[in-house]
Design an enzyme around this catalytic site. Sequence first.
Site, PDB file in Angstrom:
ATOM      1  N   HIS A   1       0.782  -1.248   0.000  1.00 28.89           N
ATOM      2  CA  HIS A   1       0.000   0.000   0.000  1.00 28.89           C
ATOM      3  C   HIS A   1       0.809   1.291   0.000  1.00 28.89           C
ATOM      4  O   HIS A   1       0.244   2.349  -0.208  1.00 28.89           O
ATOM      5  CB  HIS A   1      -0.983  -0.001   1.180  1.00 28.89           C
ATOM      6  CG  HIS A   1      -0.350  -0.079   2.541  1.00 28.89           C
ATOM      7  ND1 HIS A   1      -1.052   0.189   3.690  1.00 28.89           N
ATOM      8  CD2 HIS A   1       0.908  -0.387   2.938  1.00 28.89           C
ATOM      9  CE1 HIS A   1      -0.254   0.043   4.738  1.00 28.89           C
ATOM     10  NE2 HIS A   1       0.930  -0.315   4.305  1.00 28.89           N
ATOM     11  N   HIS A   2       2.118   1.210   0.273  1.00 29.78           N
ATOM     12  CA  HIS A   2       2.909   2.449   0.289  1.00 29.78           C
ATOM     13  C   HIS A   2       3.492   2.807  -1.076  1.00 29.78           C
ATOM     14  O   HIS A   2       4.011   3.914  -1.250  1.00 29.78           O
ATOM     15  CB  HIS A   2       4.076   2.346   1.287  1.00 29.78           C
ATOM     16  CG  HIS A   2       3.646   2.189   2.719  1.00 29.78           C
ATOM     17  ND1 HIS A   2       2.759   3.049   3.319  1.00 29.78           N
ATOM     18  CD2 HIS A   2       3.992   1.278   3.669  1.00 29.78           C
ATOM     19  CE1 HIS A   2       2.568   2.675   4.582  1.00 29.78           C
ATOM     20  NE2 HIS A   2       3.300   1.602   4.814  1.00 29.78           N
ATOM     21  N   ALA A   3       3.433   1.884  -2.034  1.00 32.99           N
ATOM     22  CA  ALA A   3       4.050   2.165  -3.338  1.00 32.99           C
ATOM     23  C   ALA A   3       3.373   3.366  -3.986  1.00 32.99           C
ATOM     24  O   ALA A   3       2.142   3.439  -4.075  1.00 32.99           O
ATOM     25  CB  ALA A   3       3.938   0.938  -4.246  1.00 32.99           C
TER      26      ALA A   3
ATOM     27  N   ASP B   1      -1.120   5.120   2.301  1.00 35.88           N
ATOM     28  CA  ASP B   1      -0.910   6.387   1.584  1.00 35.88           C
ATOM     29  C   ASP B   1      -0.826   6.240   0.064  1.00 35.88           C
ATOM     30  O   ASP B   1      -1.315   7.094  -0.674  1.00 35.88           O
ATOM     31  CB  ASP B   1       0.332   7.110   2.131  1.00 35.88           C
ATOM     32  CG  ASP B   1       1.604   6.269   2.043  1.00 35.88           C
ATOM     33  OD1 ASP B   1       1.498   5.028   1.894  1.00 35.88           O
ATOM     34  OD2 ASP B   1       2.708   6.833   2.136  1.00 35.88           O
TER      35      ASP B   1
ATOM     36  N   HIS C   1      -0.695   4.073   7.607  1.00 39.40           N
ATOM     37  CA  HIS C   1      -1.625   4.685   6.651  1.00 39.40           C
ATOM     38  C   HIS C   1      -1.422   4.129   5.241  1.00 39.40           C
ATOM     39  O   HIS C   1      -0.287   4.020   4.774  1.00 39.40           O
ATOM     40  CB  HIS C   1      -1.389   6.216   6.649  1.00 39.40           C
ATOM     41  CG  HIS C   1      -2.191   6.942   5.638  1.00 39.40           C
ATOM     42  ND1 HIS C   1      -1.652   7.939   4.852  1.00 39.40           N
ATOM     43  CD2 HIS C   1      -3.487   6.824   5.275  1.00 39.40           C
ATOM     44  CE1 HIS C   1      -2.603   8.406   4.051  1.00 39.40           C
ATOM     45  NE2 HIS C   1      -3.716   7.756   4.290  1.00 39.40           N
TER      46      HIS C   1
END
Length: 363
Positions: free
Chosen positions: A100-102, A142, A140
């Site tokens: 999910h941070h990519a 993000d 998060h």
Amino acid sequence: MRLLRELGIVNEPHIRLSPSEPVARDLLERVHEPHYVDAVMKASQGDYTDEVCGLGTEDNPSFPDMHEAAARMTGATVDAALAVWGGQSMHAVNLSGGMHHAMPGAASGFCIYNDAAVAIKMVQELGAQRVMYIDLDAHHGDGVETMFWDDPSVLTFSIHQSGATLFPGTGFPTDMGGPGALGTAVNIALPPRTDSAGWLRALHAVLPDVVRAFQPDLIISQHGCDAHCLDALSDLRVNVDAQRQAAVLVHQLAHEAAQGRWVALGGGGYSVVDVVPLVWTHVVGIASHQEVPSDTPTPQRWQGYIDMLLDHDPPQFLGDRLGAATFTPWSAGFDPDSEVDRAIRATRNAVFPHLGIDATHEL
Ligand SMILES: [Zn+2]
Ligand SMILES: [Zn+2]
């Protein structure tokens, strides 16, 4: 997967285990910038550092076949979403997904390609009108939020330790999406040391209302389990049973609001013996309609394998020593002295009006 096999969960005839292929480059470029994909390909050939692209860094070191590995993880999530969207499977799980941070042009936080975002783009192209992304990781979500910030047809929901005290430093209640998409980014930013009861209270106070208001065609959820107290990468104290209950809630909401269309992904999780296998066994158990209670003993053969592999006592049960999680529902009343309650209220007050949900009794 070994624990799931030993429990007999993935051996049932109604379960289909599918190999995955690396996703094609043009699909990656639905969400990633071409120059970034080029950089990942270069990083796959050996030592390579590109600070702007977040590659060759401490969190995202370059390694041989980095592109292929990350593209394969993405391929599995895309296949899962296509199987659910096409009706071949009601639910699908990719435990290697949830990166999910990519970001569009950069690796971040151990994440190279954003598999959930690519899958969302794919189902949109096949006709999905509203897609909901639910992120349960301690951090998060993000990257996914950024990629759909201005898209009112994708709602990203993230419950996490506040960016004020944890990586990546974002995800506040007033971050609600771009001008044409207000209310389609939902963030619950919890204080450090939030426990199972507080976490479940927050989740139940926001998520069901948001899902019912948004009426998604498909739900993609990320089950990062690094909110556990044994996990070194967050300061939350959410036990295995609470994370199991969260997966139960997502499953119920998928049937209630999204015609059952549900793709579940893995995510963070660094307590790799005591937490990750347990939480993700529950996720697969729930998604395959073979829910297992938290007090189920772990199989002897699996325990023996852990003994042999690691110098670490294996968990004896599918829950942890913290037992079952209970919580007081939001309807029982707001406690102004509770930091968790103030976090919940901040999110509800910010976002509910944009989604047409009545929260006026709290103002
Ligand atoms: Zn995380
Ligand atoms: Zn179901």
